[in-house]
Design an enzyme around this catalytic site. Sequence first.
Site, PDB file in Angstrom:
ATOM      1  N   TYR A 146     -18.626 -33.435 116.459  1.00  0.00           N
ATOM      2  CA  TYR A 146     -19.509 -33.212 117.788  1.00  0.00           C
ATOM      3  C   TYR A 146     -20.797 -34.189 117.637  1.00  0.00           C
ATOM      4  O   TYR A 146     -21.211 -34.370 118.563  1.00  0.00           O
ATOM      5  CB  TYR A 146     -19.698 -31.650 117.941  1.00  0.00           C
ATOM      6  CG  TYR A 146     -20.161 -31.380 119.151  1.00  0.00           C
ATOM      7  CD1 TYR A 146     -19.171 -31.319 120.184  1.00  0.00           C
ATOM      8  CD2 TYR A 146     -21.301 -30.749 119.408  1.00  0.00           C
ATOM      9  CE1 TYR A 146     -19.553 -31.056 121.544  1.00  0.00           C
ATOM     10  CE2 TYR A 146     -21.778 -30.164 120.750  1.00  0.00           C
ATOM     11  CZ  TYR A 146     -20.873 -30.548 121.528  1.00  0.00           C
ATOM     12  OH  TYR A 146     -21.071 -30.157 123.029  1.00  0.00           O
ATOM     13  N   LYS A 153     -27.215 -31.524 122.324  1.00  0.00           N
ATOM     14  CA  LYS A 153     -27.356 -29.992 122.879  1.00  0.00           C
ATOM     15  C   LYS A 153     -28.498 -29.150 122.111  1.00  0.00           C
ATOM     16  O   LYS A 153     -29.074 -28.333 122.893  1.00  0.00           O
ATOM     17  CB  LYS A 153     -25.913 -29.393 122.303  1.00  0.00           C
ATOM     18  CG  LYS A 153     -24.858 -29.853 123.079  1.00  0.00           C
ATOM     19  CD  LYS A 153     -25.026 -29.633 124.787  1.00  0.00           C
ATOM     20  CE  LYS A 153     -23.635 -29.741 125.502  1.00  0.00           C
ATOM     21  NZ  LYS A 153     -23.660 -29.869 126.883  1.00  0.00           N
TER      22      LYS A 153
HETATM   23  P1  NAD Z   1     -16.063 -31.868 132.512  1.00  0.00           P
HETATM   24  O1  NAD Z   1     -15.623 -33.200 131.889  1.00  0.00           O
HETATM   25  O2  NAD Z   1     -15.146 -31.185 133.667  1.00  0.00           O
HETATM   26  O3  NAD Z   1     -17.488 -31.825 133.225  1.00  0.00           O
HETATM   27  C1  NAD Z   1     -18.579 -32.892 132.533  1.00  0.00           C
HETATM   28  C2  NAD Z   1     -19.233 -33.379 133.944  1.00  0.00           C
HETATM   29  O4  NAD Z   1     -20.157 -34.324 133.439  1.00  0.00           O
HETATM   30  C3  NAD Z   1     -18.253 -34.133 134.814  1.00  0.00           C
HETATM   31  O5  NAD Z   1     -18.049 -33.817 136.048  1.00  0.00           O
HETATM   32  C4  NAD Z   1     -18.774 -35.611 134.673  1.00  0.00           C
HETATM   33  O6  NAD Z   1     -18.390 -36.210 135.823  1.00  0.00           O
HETATM   34  C5  NAD Z   1     -20.283 -35.109 134.603  1.00  0.00           C
HETATM   35  N1  NAD Z   1     -21.064 -36.228 134.014  1.00  0.00           N
HETATM   36  C6  NAD Z   1     -21.152 -37.169 132.980  1.00  0.00           C
HETATM   37  N2  NAD Z   1     -21.952 -38.189 133.041  1.00  0.00           N
HETATM   38  C7  NAD Z   1     -22.647 -37.909 134.348  1.00  0.00           C
HETATM   39  C8  NAD Z   1     -23.569 -38.710 135.066  1.00  0.00           C
HETATM   40  N3  NAD Z   1     -24.036 -39.760 134.305  1.00  0.00           N
HETATM   41  N4  NAD Z   1     -24.114 -38.269 136.185  1.00  0.00           N
HETATM   42  C9  NAD Z   1     -23.363 -37.328 136.901  1.00  0.00           C
HETATM   43  N5  NAD Z   1     -22.313 -36.529 136.332  1.00  0.00           N
HETATM   44  C10 NAD Z   1     -21.964 -36.829 135.043  1.00  0.00           C
HETATM   45  O7  NAD Z   1     -16.101 -30.998 131.172  1.00  0.00           O
HETATM   46  P2  NAD Z   1     -16.805 -29.611 130.936  1.00  0.00           P
HETATM   47  O8  NAD Z   1     -16.164 -29.053 129.627  1.00  0.00           O
HETATM   48  O9  NAD Z   1     -16.656 -28.650 132.107  1.00  0.00           O
HETATM   49  O10 NAD Z   1     -18.111 -29.706 130.540  1.00  0.00           O
HETATM   50  C11 NAD Z   1     -19.356 -29.316 131.465  1.00  0.00           C
HETATM   51  C12 NAD Z   1     -20.547 -28.637 130.320  1.00  0.00           C
HETATM   52  O11 NAD Z   1     -19.918 -27.721 129.754  1.00  0.00           O
HETATM   53  C13 NAD Z   1     -21.218 -30.063 129.712  1.00  0.00           C
HETATM   54  O12 NAD Z   1     -22.257 -29.907 129.357  1.00  0.00           O
HETATM   55  C14 NAD Z   1     -20.289 -29.559 128.402  1.00  0.00           C
HETATM   56  O13 NAD Z   1     -20.947 -30.009 127.103  1.00  0.00           O
HETATM   57  C15 NAD Z   1     -20.519 -27.934 128.357  1.00  0.00           C
HETATM   58  N6  NAD Z   1     -19.738 -27.456 127.152  1.00  0.00           N
HETATM   59  C16 NAD Z   1     -18.377 -27.435 127.334  1.00  0.00           C
HETATM   60  C17 NAD Z   1     -17.397 -26.746 126.450  1.00  0.00           C
HETATM   61  C18 NAD Z   1     -16.045 -26.992 126.439  1.00  0.00           C
HETATM   62  O14 NAD Z   1     -15.195 -26.688 125.424  1.00  0.00           O
HETATM   63  N7  NAD Z   1     -15.241 -27.644 127.489  1.00  0.00           N
HETATM   64  C19 NAD Z   1     -17.875 -26.060 125.714  1.00  0.00           C
HETATM   65  C20 NAD Z   1     -19.581 -25.627 125.597  1.00  0.00           C
HETATM   66  C21 NAD Z   1     -20.142 -26.433 126.597  1.00  0.00           C
END
Ligand code: NAD
Length: 246
Positions: A146, A153
């Site tokens: 990570y 984060k």
């Molecule tokens: P995801 O890939 O579906 O979503 C990430 C989003 O970030 C995408 O829509 C992408 O287009 C957007 N993005 C990245 N760079 C960008 C930019 N410059 N401008 C605008 N948009 C941008 O994945 P997700 O898992 O739904 O992630 C959403 C959030 O949840 C993130 O912050 C991620 O770290 C967090 N998260 C995810 C998990 C997991 O296990 N999936 C766990 C905890 C937290």
Amino acid sequence: MGVANDRSIAWHVSKALLEAEAHIIFTYRKERSLAKLTKLLQDVDQSKYEIVQCDVNNDESMTEAFTTIGEKHKVIHGLVHSVAFAHAEDLKNRFVETSRDGYAFAQDTSAYSLIKATNLVRPYMTEGGSIITMSYLGAERVLDGYNVMGVAKAALEASVRYLAADIGPSNIRVNAISAGAIKTLAAKGVPSFNTILNKIEESAPLRRNVTPQEVANTSVFLLSALSSGITGELIHVDGGYNILGI
Ligand code: NAD
């Protein structure tokens, strides 16, 4: 902010918000996401949503997006920041080898973007508001693979507290959800992701991984008046995994 496809946490939050009869403005970065979003929304009443481009790495793009939305709607009640990105090499290499550029890019995309979005949305939160962001346990603990994202984060979670203190007097709340591991596009970038899913299933108090719907339900709670006394908080929606000493 942050629907890339039907697996995105932001998409599940959107579905729950549509059920709660919210009017939603989606932002996307790439044309590919716009195409996916348009397809996902094909059965949704067009008066319920709008789609605006917004690249969080670019001040001009962010300002234009929020000004367009704000001038049209005048009042915004909630913001869902569900955006993060880091270069693949910074997740694969040893943390100690993180490049200056890679560090800055992960921070800019994943943490600073919340600060900028909050500043741009607050003039339109004239009836009070609720801002939420998505974090992960890697902010608090060292999790294999990570790396630079864990540090981003940690900055995001600290930003939530500083933002909450700063804009609380305007009746705008800022909170974070620390979501359990969920299979999404972003998660694919974390090398040890499948191992993490198995480990959580074996040892989390609830003995399972969380569903994106569970994260969406907590999001709706934090966006709604049901959580009106909560700000600057981090809520774990992870089946209790974070309480373990492993
Ligand atoms: P995801 O890939 O579906 O979503 C990430 C989003 O970030 C995408 O829509 C992408 O287009 C957007 N993005 C990245 N760079 C960008 C930019 N410059 N401008 C605008 N948009 C941008 O994945 P997700 O898992 O739904 O992630 C959403 C959030 O949840 C993130 O912050 C991620 O770290 C967090 N998260 C995810 C998990 C997991 O296990 N999936 C766990 C905890 C937290």
